[in-house]
Design a protein around this motif. Structure first.
Motif, PDB file in Angstrom:
ATOM      1  N   THR A   1      -4.819   8.344   6.952  1.00 24.41           N
ATOM      2  CA  THR A   1      -5.363   7.337   6.041  1.00 24.41           C
ATOM      3  C   THR A   1      -5.232   5.973   6.700  1.00 24.41           C
ATOM      4  O   THR A   1      -4.178   5.636   7.239  1.00 24.41           O
ATOM      5  CB  THR A   1      -4.655   7.360   4.682  1.00 24.41           C
ATOM      6  OG1 THR A   1      -4.874   8.640   4.076  1.00 24.41           O
ATOM      7  CG2 THR A   1      -5.186   6.270   3.751  1.00 24.41           C
ATOM      8  N   TYR A   2      -6.325   5.221   6.650  1.00 24.29           N
ATOM      9  CA  TYR A   2      -6.416   3.904   7.265  1.00 24.29           C
ATOM     10  C   TYR A   2      -6.620   2.850   6.183  1.00 24.29           C
ATOM     11  O   TYR A   2      -7.195   3.131   5.138  1.00 24.29           O
ATOM     12  CB  TYR A   2      -7.620   3.832   8.215  1.00 24.29           C
ATOM     13  CG  TYR A   2      -7.716   4.978   9.178  1.00 24.29           C
ATOM     14  CD1 TYR A   2      -7.168   4.887  10.453  1.00 24.29           C
ATOM     15  CD2 TYR A   2      -8.354   6.161   8.815  1.00 24.29           C
ATOM     16  CE1 TYR A   2      -7.265   5.950  11.344  1.00 24.29           C
ATOM     17  CE2 TYR A   2      -8.449   7.223   9.696  1.00 24.29           C
ATOM     18  CZ  TYR A   2      -7.900   7.118  10.957  1.00 24.29           C
ATOM     19  OH  TYR A   2      -7.991   8.165  11.838  1.00 24.29           O
ATOM     20  N   VAL A   3      -6.181   1.635   6.478  1.00 32.23           N
ATOM     21  CA  VAL A   3      -6.450   0.483   5.619  1.00 32.23           C
ATOM     22  C   VAL A   3      -7.295  -0.476   6.448  1.00 32.23           C
ATOM     23  O   VAL A   3      -6.902  -0.853   7.554  1.00 32.23           O
ATOM     24  CB  VAL A   3      -5.160  -0.244   5.188  1.00 32.23           C
ATOM     25  CG1 VAL A   3      -5.494  -1.430   4.295  1.00 32.23           C
ATOM     26  CG2 VAL A   3      -4.204   0.698   4.506  1.00 32.23           C
TER      27      VAL A   3
ATOM     28  N   ARG B   1      -9.715  -0.773  -3.423  1.00 32.31           N
ATOM     29  CA  ARG B   1      -8.531  -0.869  -4.283  1.00 32.31           C
ATOM     30  C   ARG B   1      -8.758  -1.838  -5.430  1.00 32.31           C
ATOM     31  O   ARG B   1      -8.367  -1.573  -6.560  1.00 32.31           O
ATOM     32  CB  ARG B   1      -7.330  -1.321  -3.465  1.00 32.31           C
ATOM     33  CG  ARG B   1      -6.101  -1.526  -4.330  1.00 32.31           C
ATOM     34  CD  ARG B   1      -4.873  -1.750  -3.527  1.00 32.31           C
ATOM     35  NE  ARG B   1      -3.715  -1.943  -4.390  1.00 32.31           N
ATOM     36  CZ  ARG B   1      -2.493  -2.085  -3.943  1.00 32.31           C
ATOM     37  NH1 ARG B   1      -2.260  -2.056  -2.654  1.00 32.31           N
ATOM     38  NH2 ARG B   1      -1.507  -2.261  -4.783  1.00 32.31           N
TER      39      ARG B   1
ATOM     40  N   THR C   1      -9.580   7.936   4.142  1.00 29.13           N
ATOM     41  CA  THR C   1      -8.826   9.106   4.576  1.00 29.13           C
ATOM     42  C   THR C   1      -9.757  10.012   5.363  1.00 29.13           C
ATOM     43  O   THR C   1     -10.859  10.332   4.918  1.00 29.13           O
ATOM     44  CB  THR C   1      -8.228   9.855   3.372  1.00 29.13           C
ATOM     45  OG1 THR C   1      -7.362   8.959   2.666  1.00 29.13           O
ATOM     46  CG2 THR C   1      -7.444  11.078   3.798  1.00 29.13           C
TER      47      THR C   1
ATOM     48  N   LEU D   1      -2.268   3.792   7.787  1.00 26.51           N
ATOM     49  CA  LEU D   1      -1.295   3.721   6.695  1.00 26.51           C
ATOM     50  C   LEU D   1      -0.348   4.918   6.764  1.00 26.51           C
ATOM     51  O   LEU D   1       0.858   4.775   6.622  1.00 26.51           O
ATOM     52  CB  LEU D   1      -2.008   3.692   5.338  1.00 26.51           C
ATOM     53  CG  LEU D   1      -1.102   3.727   4.107  1.00 26.51           C
ATOM     54  CD1 LEU D   1      -0.257   2.459   4.021  1.00 26.51           C
ATOM     55  CD2 LEU D   1      -1.929   3.903   2.837  1.00 26.51           C
TER      56      LEU D   1
ATOM     57  N   TYR E   1      -9.358   1.746   1.611  1.00 27.37           N
ATOM     58  CA  TYR E   1      -8.625   2.879   2.161  1.00 27.37           C
ATOM     59  C   TYR E   1      -9.609   3.968   2.537  1.00 27.37           C
ATOM     60  O   TYR E   1     -10.501   4.304   1.759  1.00 27.37           O
ATOM     61  CB  TYR E   1      -7.619   3.413   1.135  1.00 27.37           C
ATOM     62  CG  TYR E   1      -6.607   2.371   0.744  1.00 27.37           C
ATOM     63  CD1 TYR E   1      -5.427   2.226   1.461  1.00 27.37           C
ATOM     64  CD2 TYR E   1      -6.843   1.508  -0.317  1.00 27.37           C
ATOM     65  CE1 TYR E   1      -4.504   1.245   1.121  1.00 27.37           C
ATOM     66  CE2 TYR E   1      -5.930   0.527  -0.658  1.00 27.37           C
ATOM     67  CZ  TYR E   1      -4.760   0.398   0.062  1.00 27.37           C
ATOM     68  OH  TYR E   1      -3.865  -0.579  -0.270  1.00 27.37           O
TER      69      TYR E   1
ATOM     70  N   SER F   1       0.865  -1.183   0.000  1.00 27.04           N
ATOM     71  CA  SER F   1       0.000   0.000   0.000  1.00 27.04           C
ATOM     72  C   SER F   1       0.896   1.225   0.000  1.00 27.04           C
ATOM     73  O   SER F   1       1.552   1.524   1.001  1.00 27.04           O
ATOM     74  CB  SER F   1      -0.901   0.010   1.234  1.00 27.04           C
ATOM     75  OG  SER F   1      -1.800  -1.061   1.199  1.00 27.04           O
TER      76      SER F   1
ATOM     77  N   TRP G   1      -2.374   6.601  -1.708  1.00 27.36           N
ATOM     78  CA  TRP G   1      -3.619   6.476  -0.946  1.00 27.36           C
ATOM     79  C   TRP G   1      -3.824   7.549   0.112  1.00 27.36           C
ATOM     80  O   TRP G   1      -4.950   7.784   0.522  1.00 27.36           O
ATOM     81  CB  TRP G   1      -3.689   5.092  -0.302  1.00 27.36           C
ATOM     82  CG  TRP G   1      -3.709   4.024  -1.337  1.00 27.36           C
ATOM     83  CD1 TRP G   1      -2.680   3.183  -1.681  1.00 27.36           C
ATOM     84  CD2 TRP G   1      -4.792   3.699  -2.206  1.00 27.36           C
ATOM     85  NE1 TRP G   1      -3.060   2.357  -2.708  1.00 27.36           N
ATOM     86  CE2 TRP G   1      -4.366   2.651  -3.052  1.00 27.36           C
ATOM     87  CE3 TRP G   1      -6.086   4.180  -2.363  1.00 27.36           C
ATOM     88  CZ2 TRP G   1      -5.175   2.083  -4.020  1.00 27.36           C
ATOM     89  CZ3 TRP G   1      -6.903   3.618  -3.325  1.00 27.36           C
ATOM     90  CH2 TRP G   1      -6.449   2.587  -4.145  1.00 27.36           C
ATOM     91  N   HIS G   2      -2.764   8.206   0.573  1.00 28.58           N
ATOM     92  CA  HIS G   2      -2.885   9.211   1.632  1.00 28.58           C
ATOM     93  C   HIS G   2      -3.135  10.586   1.020  1.00 28.58           C
ATOM     94  O   HIS G   2      -2.281  11.462   0.998  1.00 28.58           O
ATOM     95  CB  HIS G   2      -1.623   9.207   2.500  1.00 28.58           C
ATOM     96  CG  HIS G   2      -1.696  10.136   3.677  1.00 28.58           C
ATOM     97  ND1 HIS G   2      -2.687  10.062   4.624  1.00 28.58           N
ATOM     98  CD2 HIS G   2      -0.894  11.158   4.051  1.00 28.58           C
ATOM     99  CE1 HIS G   2      -2.485  10.997   5.527  1.00 28.58           C
ATOM    100  NE2 HIS G   2      -1.411  11.677   5.206  1.00 28.58           N
TER     101      HIS G   2
END
Length: 136
Positions: free
Chosen positions: A82-84, A112, A97, A72, A95, A24, A29-30
């Motif tokens: 940002t979290y997964v 994703r 945010t 993340l 993901y 990741s 993603w962030h």
């Protein structure tokens, strides 16, 4: 027939391992879309919440308490995290945010892999909002 079964089994194993082990990239993603458009389709959720004192920290605690969820990138001090969150069986990563934007908090959840998450991100964001007291 046995060769075909073996090939199918190996293909499924490879897909499972890719979903579980694919890195990741925080640079990808962030972030929030800019400008913030409507969500891009199934599995994408963009929610705005009133940012009252302590809401970001409270929402961060709620999200961190969610099963199979980890940070993340980012922090409360940065104003964006940002979290997964991974699905239970296959480990598909979603993901989310959380960011401070002016007088609002923005939650942007997206998948994703695949074309749809069958409403999982919308339900998760609704549950978090409900626990915060800002509806689902």
């Amino acid at each position: 027939m046995m060769k075909l079964s073996l090939l199918i089994g190996l293909a499924l194993l490879a897909a499972f391992l890719w979903v579980r082990l694919a890195p990741s990239d925080p640079a990808r993603w962030h972030q929030l879309p800019d400008p913030e458009p409507a969500p891009r389709g199934p599995g994408h959720v963009l929610a705005r919440l009133e940012a009252q004192a302590g809401h970001m920290a409270a929402l961060d605690a709620i999200i961190r308490d969610t099963a199979r969820t980890r940070v993340l990138a980012g922090s409360l001090e940065e104003g964006m995290i940002t979290y997964v969150t991974r699905s239970k069986w296959w480990g598909f990563p979603d993901y989310t945010t959380l960011a401070r934007r002016g007088d609002d908090l923005v939650l942007y959840a997206r998948l994703r892999f695949g074309a749809s998450d069958f409403g999982v991100n919308a339900a998760r964001v609704g549950k978090w909002r409900g626990r915060l007291g800002q509806g689902g």
